[in-house]
Write a protein that holds these residues in place. Structure first.
Motif, mmCIF file in Angstrom:
data_model
loop_
_atom_site.group_PDB
_atom_site.id
_atom_site.type_symbol
_atom_site.label_atom_id
_atom_site.label_comp_id
_atom_site.label_asym_id
_atom_site.label_seq_id
_atom_site.Cartn_x
_atom_site.Cartn_y
_atom_site.Cartn_z
ATOM 1 N N ILE A 152 -1.588 3.203 0.601
ATOM 2 C CA ILE A 152 -0.219 3.065 0.227
ATOM 3 C C ILE A 152 0.223 1.904 -0.148
ATOM 4 O O ILE A 152 -0.133 0.835 0.209
ATOM 5 C CB ILE A 152 0.605 3.755 1.165
ATOM 6 C CG1 ILE A 152 0.601 3.124 2.560
ATOM 7 C CG2 ILE A 152 0.366 5.429 1.386
ATOM 8 C CD1 ILE A 152 1.473 3.539 3.597
ATOM 9 N N ALA A 153 1.485 1.434 -0.789
ATOM 10 C CA ALA A 153 2.313 0.466 -1.087
ATOM 11 C C ALA A 153 2.470 -0.297 0.113
ATOM 12 O O ALA A 153 3.081 0.519 1.160
ATOM 13 C CB ALA A 153 3.187 0.669 -2.048
ATOM 14 N N ALA A 154 2.551 -1.635 0.121
ATOM 15 C CA ALA A 154 2.983 -2.411 1.396
ATOM 16 C C ALA A 154 4.538 -2.116 1.804
ATOM 17 O O ALA A 154 4.738 -2.135 2.964
ATOM 18 C CB ALA A 154 2.550 -3.897 1.265
ATOM 19 N N GLU A 155 5.096 -1.813 0.692
ATOM 20 C CA GLU A 155 6.415 -1.643 0.765
ATOM 21 C C GLU A 155 6.901 -0.202 1.614
ATOM 22 O O GLU A 155 8.019 -0.115 2.302
ATOM 23 C CB GLU A 155 7.311 -1.425 -0.347
ATOM 24 C CG GLU A 155 7.518 -2.861 -1.223
ATOM 25 C CD GLU A 155 6.095 -3.082 -1.966
ATOM 26 O OE1 GLU A 155 6.015 -4.192 -2.637
ATOM 27 O OE2 GLU A 155 5.010 -2.354 -1.815
ATOM 28 N N ASP A 156 5.916 0.553 1.791
ATOM 29 C CA ASP A 156 5.907 1.873 2.702
ATOM 30 C C ASP A 156 5.742 1.686 4.120
ATOM 31 O O ASP A 156 5.853 2.603 4.771
ATOM 32 C CB ASP A 156 5.201 2.948 2.015
ATOM 33 C CG ASP A 156 5.833 3.688 0.831
ATOM 34 O OD1 ASP A 156 7.035 3.890 0.973
ATOM 35 O OD2 ASP A 156 5.088 3.648 -0.068
ATOM 36 N N GLY A 157 5.435 0.511 4.355
ATOM 37 C CA GLY A 157 4.990 0.208 5.922
ATOM 38 C C GLY A 157 3.809 0.644 6.404
ATOM 39 O O GLY A 157 2.859 0.794 5.679
ATOM 40 N N GLU A 158 3.919 1.517 7.759
ATOM 41 C CA GLU A 158 2.811 2.126 8.421
ATOM 42 C C GLU A 158 2.501 3.465 7.756
ATOM 43 O O GLU A 158 1.389 3.952 7.941
ATOM 44 C CB GLU A 158 3.182 1.983 9.931
ATOM 45 C CG GLU A 158 3.150 0.915 10.471
ATOM 46 C CD GLU A 158 2.080 0.066 10.480
ATOM 47 O OE1 GLU A 158 0.736 0.643 10.745
ATOM 48 O OE2 GLU A 158 1.981 -1.157 10.105
ATOM 49 N N GLY A 159 3.450 3.855 7.154
ATOM 50 C CA GLY A 159 3.091 5.317 6.613
ATOM 51 C C GLY A 159 4.275 6.001 5.970
ATOM 52 O O GLY A 159 5.639 5.581 6.058
#
Length: 567
Positions: A152-159
Motif C-alpha cells: 500500500i501507499a506509505a500515506e496509508d500508514g500501517e494498513g
C-alpha cells in the motif's frame, strides 16, 4: 494578522507538473510513483469493481461447457444465443466458487437473493440485457484488510480496511475478435460464463493502494480456487471509479466520479488512476467541470480517453428477471464451505515469515508466482530436505542439527531467484522455455526430488554455490544423466573444505600490510562491513577458491578484526 488564504497558497497542479518536469529534465531524474500518490490541496477517492470468471464447468444459466481454448462457438447452448423459446436454467455448481469468494472477503451471505436484467444493446450481448444481481445480491457487507507488506501507499500508514459493498453473480459477454478493416468476429463460447462482481465502497485514497487491493483480490481468488485465470489471461478485469475534491471540502460531498473500464493489469490500475486524477484536477483548476462518464485506458498511455456518457440505474432499466426463481442458500451449506475454506493468504504469509524465516517480499513472491504453484513446489522441496537432515542426523548422538530457518530460506531463495534466472538470458540461448508446474506442485523442468537433493548437499556444505548453480542449469536443460548425486560423484564435485587452522592462517595473511584498513575496526561508530568484505575477498584470492566457504571466511575474518577493539 489575518490567516493565510489556503486556496491561494496551493500551487495549481498544471504548474506543479510543469516545474517538476523541468527539474527532472535539468537534473536527469524522473519522478517515481512513490511521489505521485498525493497532490497538495486535493483528495482522491477510488471505488473498485472487479469482475472474475468463476471456476465452474458450466455456464451460469445453461449446461454449455465453459471453455476458453477450444474452437470458437463450439460450446454454445440455445439460451446463450437467446433463441426464441429457450429458458434460463441456473447451474448450481457455479454457486460454490462464488460463495468461497464471498466468504474469503468476510461477507454476510444472504439466505435469499434474486436476479435482475440490466438492459443495454451491443453486439456481444445477444439478448439485449445482462443477467446480474443489482438489487438483492447474494453477499453483502464484506471487508478486506491491506497492510504494509501488501504494497500500500506509505500515506496509508500501517494498513487500511476496504469495505466490500456487495458481491453478485452475473453473466459474461461474448468475446469480440477484431479483424483487419472495420470487421469484428464474435466467439460465443464466453457468453453466459459465470462471473462474480466484487464492488467496494469508496474507501481508497491513493493509487498504489488501489493497485495493492486488486493484487490481493487476485491472490485471494486463486487461494480459494474460485477464479479461472488472472488479469494477464483475461479472467479478471477491474473497473475503477475516480473522483477528486479539494481538501478543504472534505466534509462535503464527493466529487463527480468517472469510471475507467476494463483495466487488465495491476500496473494499469495505478497508472490509470494517476492519469485520471491529474486530468480532473487540471480541469477543475481551470474552471471546468467533471462530466460523469465512462473512460478508457491503453497500456503506455499518459491520458485516459472518453468512451461514452455514464449510464445510470435509469439508463440500464434494471428489472427483476421474471424467468428466474429466487436463489435460496441454506446456512448449513454456507457453514460447510466456510469450514473447508483454504488457509488465507495473510495466515500463510505469517507462517512463511515467522516460522520459516522468509522476508515479507520473498514470502509474497512465493505465494503469487505461477498462481500458487511455486509455493506448493517450495513446500515439497523443503519437506524432502528436512526429512534428509532429520534421517541423517538422528543417529549421530549430540551432533547439532542445522537450524530449520537456515535451509528454509535457502530453499526459498533458490526457488524464487535461481529458478527465475533459468528463463532469462543469463542461462544462455538454450534457456528459453518458461517454467511449468503440475496441479500437485511439481516443476516439469526441475523435478522436486532432484532440487531437494541439490539443496540438501549445498546446505550441508558438501558442494559449493557455483557447483550447485551449474547442476541446476543442467537439470533445467535435461543434461544430467542419472541425477544430481551421480553427477557430483562422477565429476568429483564434492566440496573439500579447508580446516579451521587454515582459515585462520589465511585471515592472518590477508591482513598483512593492511594497517590503514584495520584501523577502521578500532573505534568505529558503524561497523565497516565494506572493509570487512574487502579483507574476505583477499582471503578468497589467497587460498584455494574451490575449498573455501565464503560464509565461514567472513566469520573468521570478523573474529579477527573484532579482536582489535578488545586488544
Amino acid at each position: 494578522m489575518s490567516a493565510p488564504n489556503l486556496k491561494e497558497s496551493v500551487v495549481p497542479l498544471r504548474k506543479q507538473l510543469k516545474e517538476e518536469a523541468k527539474f527532472a529534465k535539468k537534473h536527469g531524474t524522473k519522478k517515481s510513483k512513490n511521489d505521485c500518490q498525493t497532490v497538495d490541496g486535493w483528495e482522491l477517492t477510488v471505488g473498485i469493481e472487479i469482475h472474475a470468471q468463476l471456476n465452474s464447468a458450466r455456464k451460469l444459466f445453461s449446461p454449455a461447457t465453459t471453455s476458453f481454448n477450444d474452437e470458437p462457438n463450439s460450446h454454445v447452448a440455445l439460451f446463450d444465443l437467446s433463441m426464441p423459446g429457450s429458458q434460463p436454467l441456473f447451474q448450481k455448481e457455479s454457486l460454490i466458487p462464488a460463495l468461497r469468494t464471498a466468504l474469503a472477503l468476510n461477507c454476510d451471505i444472504q439466505s435469499v437473493s434474486r436476479f435482475d436484467r440490466k438492459h443495454y444493446f451491443w453486439w456481444d450481448q445477444p439478448s439485449g440485457y445482462q443477467i446480474t444481481q443489482f438489487y438483492e445480491p447474494f453477499a453483502t457487507n464484506g471487508r478486506l484488510t491491506l497492510s504494509v507488506r501488501d504494497g500500500i501507499a506509505a500515506e496509508d500508514g500501517e494498513g487500511v480496511v476496504v469495505r466490500i459493498k456487495q458481491v453478485q453473480l452475473e453473466q459474461d459477454t461474448a468475446k469480440t475478435l477484431a479483424q483487419t478493416g472495420n470487421l469484428h468476429w464474435l466467439d460465443f463460447n464466453r457468453v453466459g460464463v459465470p462471473l462474480v462482481e466484487i464492488i467496494t465502497e469508496p474507501d481508497i485514497h491513493h493509487p498504489r493502494t488501489a493497485a495493492a487491493f486488486v493484487r490481493k483480490i487476485q491472490l485471494l481468488l486463486n487461494n480459494v480456487d474460485t477464479c479461472v485465470s488472472g488479469m494477464e489471461s483475461g479472467g479478471l478485469r477491474a473497473d475503477v471509479n475516480v473522483s477528486v475534491r479539494r481538501t478543504d471540502e472534505q466534509f462535503g460531498t464527493l466529487g463527480t466520479r468517472t469510471e475507467i473500464k476494463n483495466l487488465s493489469t495491476i500496473k494499469a490500475v495505478e497508472d490509470a488512476i494517476i492519469a485520471e486524477r491529474d486530468r480532473q484536477i487540471r480541469e477543475l483548476e481551470t474552471g471546468g467541470i467533471i462530466a460523469g462518464e465512462t473512460r478508457g485506458w491503453s497500456l503506455g498511455s499518459k491520458e485516459t480517453r472518453r468512451l461514452r456518457g455514464k449510464e445510470g440505474e435509469v439508463d440500464y432499466r434494471y428489472m427483476p428477471d421474471p424467468d428466474i426463481a429466487p436463489l435460496v442458500i441454506g446456512q448449513d451449506f454456507v457453514n460447510h464451505l466456510r469450514s473447508s475454506l483454504a488457509i488465507s493468504p495473510d495466515t500463510e504469509l505469517d507462517t512463511l515469515i515467522d516460522e520459516y524465516g522468509l522476508t515479507p517480499k520473498d514470502a509474497l513472491s512465493l505465494i503469487i508466482l505461477d498462481d500458487g504453484a511455486r509455493v506448493q513446489y517450495f513446500y515439497k522441496v523443503l519437506d524432502r530436505i528436512d526429512n534428509k537432515i532429520q534421517a541423517e542426523d538422528a543417529g549421530q548422538g549430540d551432533l547439532k542439527l542445522p537450524d530449520f530457518k537456515s535451509y528454509a530460506t535457502l530453499a526459498a531463495n533458490w526457488i524464487i531467484h535461481e529458478l527465475g534466472r533459468l528463463t532469462t538470458y543469463k542461462a544462455g540461448p538454450l534457456a528459453a522455455a518458461e517454467l511449468s508446474f503440475t496441479d500437485d506442485g511439481e516443476c516439469t523442468q526441475v523435478p522436486g526430488p532432484e532440487l531437494s537433493q541439490l539443496l540438501y548437499r549445498l546446505s550441508r556444505k558438501q558442494i559449493t554455490g557455483k557447483v550447485a548453480k551449474e547442476l541446476l542449469l543442467s537439470l533445467y536443460l535435461d543434461e544430467l544423466q542419472g541425477g544430481v548425486e551421480e553427477a557430483i560423484e562422477a565429476n568429483g564435485l564434492w566440496f573439500n573444505e579447508i580446516s579451521d587452522a587454515e582459515y585462520r592462517d589465511l585471515a592472518e595473511e590477508a591482513v598483512e600490510g593492511e594497517q590503514k584498513v584495520l584501523q577502521e575496526f578500532v573505534n568505529y561508530k558503524k561497523f565497516p562491513q565494506g572493509k570487512l568484505m574487502y579483507l574476505v575477498g583477499k582471503m578468497m584470492r589467497l587460498g584455494p577458491a574451490e575449498r573455501i566457504d565464503p560464509v565461514t571466511a567472513e566469520l573468521v575474518m570478523r573474529e579477527r578484526v573484532e579482536a582489535l577493539q578488545q586488544g
